[in-house]
Design a protein around this motif. Structure first.
Motif, PDB file in Angstrom:
ATOM      1  N   ALA A 289       0.823  -1.208   0.000  1.00 33.43           N
ATOM      2  CA  ALA A 289       0.000   0.000   0.000  1.00 33.43           C
ATOM      3  C   ALA A 289       0.859   1.259   0.000  1.00 33.43           C
ATOM      4  O   ALA A 289       0.432   2.313  -0.493  1.00 33.43           O
ATOM      5  N   LEU A 290       2.086   1.143   0.527  1.00 36.82           N
ATOM      6  CA  LEU A 290       3.005   2.282   0.522  1.00 36.82           C
ATOM      7  C   LEU A 290       3.783   2.385  -0.784  1.00 36.82           C
ATOM      8  O   LEU A 290       4.583   3.308  -0.958  1.00 36.82           O
ATOM      9  N   GLY A 291       3.566   1.414  -1.687  1.00 36.76           N
ATOM     10  CA  GLY A 291       4.202   1.480  -2.996  1.00 36.76           C
ATOM     11  C   GLY A 291       5.450   0.639  -3.153  1.00 36.76           C
ATOM     12  O   GLY A 291       6.144   0.764  -4.173  1.00 36.76           O
ATOM     13  N   TYR A 292       5.748  -0.223  -2.196  1.00 35.03           N
ATOM     14  CA  TYR A 292       6.945  -1.064  -2.287  1.00 35.03           C
ATOM     15  C   TYR A 292       6.597  -2.416  -2.912  1.00 35.03           C
ATOM     16  O   TYR A 292       5.463  -2.896  -2.801  1.00 35.03           O
ATOM     17  N   PRO A 293       7.580  -3.074  -3.553  1.00 31.85           N
ATOM     18  CA  PRO A 293       7.333  -4.407  -4.116  1.00 31.85           C
ATOM     19  C   PRO A 293       6.986  -5.421  -3.021  1.00 31.85           C
ATOM     20  O   PRO A 293       7.329  -5.239  -1.846  1.00 31.85           O
ATOM     21  N   THR A 294       6.349  -6.502  -3.424  1.00 31.15           N
ATOM     22  CA  THR A 294       5.914  -7.519  -2.472  1.00 31.15           C
ATOM     23  C   THR A 294       7.081  -8.099  -1.691  1.00 31.15           C
ATOM     24  O   THR A 294       6.979  -8.353  -0.488  1.00 31.15           O
ATOM     25  N   GLU A 295       8.231  -8.297  -2.365  1.00 29.93           N
ATOM     26  CA  GLU A 295       9.374  -8.903  -1.672  1.00 29.93           C
ATOM     27  C   GLU A 295       9.935  -8.000  -0.572  1.00 29.93           C
ATOM     28  O   GLU A 295      10.519  -8.489   0.397  1.00 29.93           O
ATOM     29  N   VAL A 296       9.740  -6.691  -0.700  1.00 31.13           N
ATOM     30  CA  VAL A 296      10.188  -5.787   0.360  1.00 31.13           C
ATOM     31  C   VAL A 296       9.354  -5.991   1.621  1.00 31.13           C
ATOM     32  O   VAL A 296       9.871  -6.067   2.734  1.00 31.13           O
ATOM     33  N   GLY A 297       8.021  -6.097   1.445  1.00 29.41           N
ATOM     34  CA  GLY A 297       7.165  -6.358   2.595  1.00 29.41           C
ATOM     35  C   GLY A 297       7.499  -7.680   3.254  1.00 29.41           C
ATOM     36  O   GLY A 297       7.525  -7.786   4.493  1.00 29.41           O
ATOM     37  N   LEU A 298       7.803  -8.709   2.466  1.00 33.64           N
ATOM     38  CA  LEU A 298       8.166 -10.009   3.026  1.00 33.64           C
ATOM     39  C   LEU A 298       9.519  -9.931   3.724  1.00 33.64           C
ATOM     40  O   LEU A 298       9.716 -10.548   4.775  1.00 33.64           O
TER      41      LEU A 298
END
Length: 334
Positions: A289-298
């Motif tokens: 939601a903040l605009g980062y790729p999925t792997e960053v959240g993981l």
């Protein structure tokens, strides 16, 4: 219609969460691990570890301050061990981090403190902890709303309402105690739980504990100092998360730190042991939601998992060592 038992619900949630987690790691795990191991800063990680030690000390000092209002507290090191043990149990049991409080009270009573004083100190310390934490939950929600994080305004509003309700509950509890009116014993009597023999036999202990809690609530200056300590501890958690994320080259600006903290807290409010799957999913959703790729959240979720492992192991090690020592003593006596 027969409702499913809590154990069935927890087990079902855990199985589903593990299945989702396996799928996510299969799809994005390699990229997330690459993100973490790309260029870690070990001096920053060492600073993070020092802040963790400071947080343990701060939370223990607040508990010792509260306990000093009703009796002479044990040494700081002993209280630190008891707190770490309770903290580990709370992190493992799906109980909104309340499962370790009986362990704290038990260890404190085993350490020579009167049972009533042990119960009162743990209960009041936990109320102050929840109150200080709720203040920051509302602030975190306000920050996320201010940054216009899409798709989560509904859940955030629910969290804010729940947090405000908790603050009101804490205020009412303290007011009742300050006015000399019981909380636990009144609830037990009104619900007629005192008809049960196992509860009735312990009503005197509960009444003594509430008397100790009332004495604590009457010490306004002491309560203010303890609450202020809780606010400082929660404020320091922001620094802890910032250093943790920065150490692994992850987003560490204010909004990212707030999102990581908020996602972790939300995950541990779910009835799933250790927030398995939920913590990882919440971080991925928030950072997406903040605009980062999925792997960053993981990757953020993995960093938080490392942090939680550091918070978990010392208490479990103490409990294991204590259990082993008790077993040796029993064998020697036999």
């Amino acid at each position: 219609m027969r409702l499913p038992r809590p154990r069935v619900i927890v087990a079902t949630n855990l199985v589903v969460a593990i299945a989702v987690l396996v799928w996510v790691f299969w799809d994005k795990g390699a990229a997330a691990l690459a993100q973490l191991t790309r260029d870690p800063s070990w001096p920053t990680f060492a600073a993070f570890l020092l802040v963790v030690l400071g947080l343990w000390a701060g939370a223990t000092w607040r508990w010792r301050l509260v306990l000093g209002g009703v009796c002479r507290p044990p040494g700081f090191t002993a209280l630190l061990r008891y707190r770490l043990a309770g903290q580990s149990i709370s992190m493992l049991i799906p109980s909104a981090k309340l499962g370790g409080e009986p362990v704290r009270g038990y260890l404190l009573a085993q350490g020579g403190v009167a049972v009533s004083d042990a119960i009162a100190s743990v209960a009041v310390d936990r109320v102050l902890d929840m109150g200080a934490g709720t203040v920051f939950t509302v602030l975190f929600a306000a920050v996320l709303l201010h940054y216009g994080v899409p798709s989560i305004e509904g859940p955030l509003e629910g969290v804010v309402i729940g947090a405000l309700a908790l603050l009101v509950g804490v205020a009412v509890t303290i007011r009742r105690l300050h006015g000399g009116r019981g909380v636990v014993t009144a609830m037990v009597r009104r619900s007629r739980l005192d008809r049960w023999g196992v509860v009735e036999r312990r009503m005197a202990t509960l009444a003594d504990a509430e008397e100790s809690a009332q004495r604590l609530a009457a010490q306004g200056r002491l309560m203010a100092r303890a609450f202020g300590c809780g606010l400082l501890v929660n404020l320091t958690v922001l620094l802890e998360y910032k250093l943790l994320l920065a150490a692994f080259g992850l987003p560490s600006e204010l909004i990212a730190v707030v999102a990581a903290l908020f996602g972790t807290g939300a995950a541990h409010s779910m009835p799933i042991p250790g927030g398995v799957g939920v913590l990882d999913g919440s971080q991925m959703v928030l950072f997406a939601a903040l605009g980062y790729p999925t792997e960053v959240g993981l990757a953020v979720a993995l960093a938080v998992r490392l942090r939680e492992l550091l918070w978990l192991v010392p208490g479990l090690a103490y409990l294991a060592a204590r259990g082993a020592a008790g077993m040796v003593l029993r064998q020697s006596a036999a």
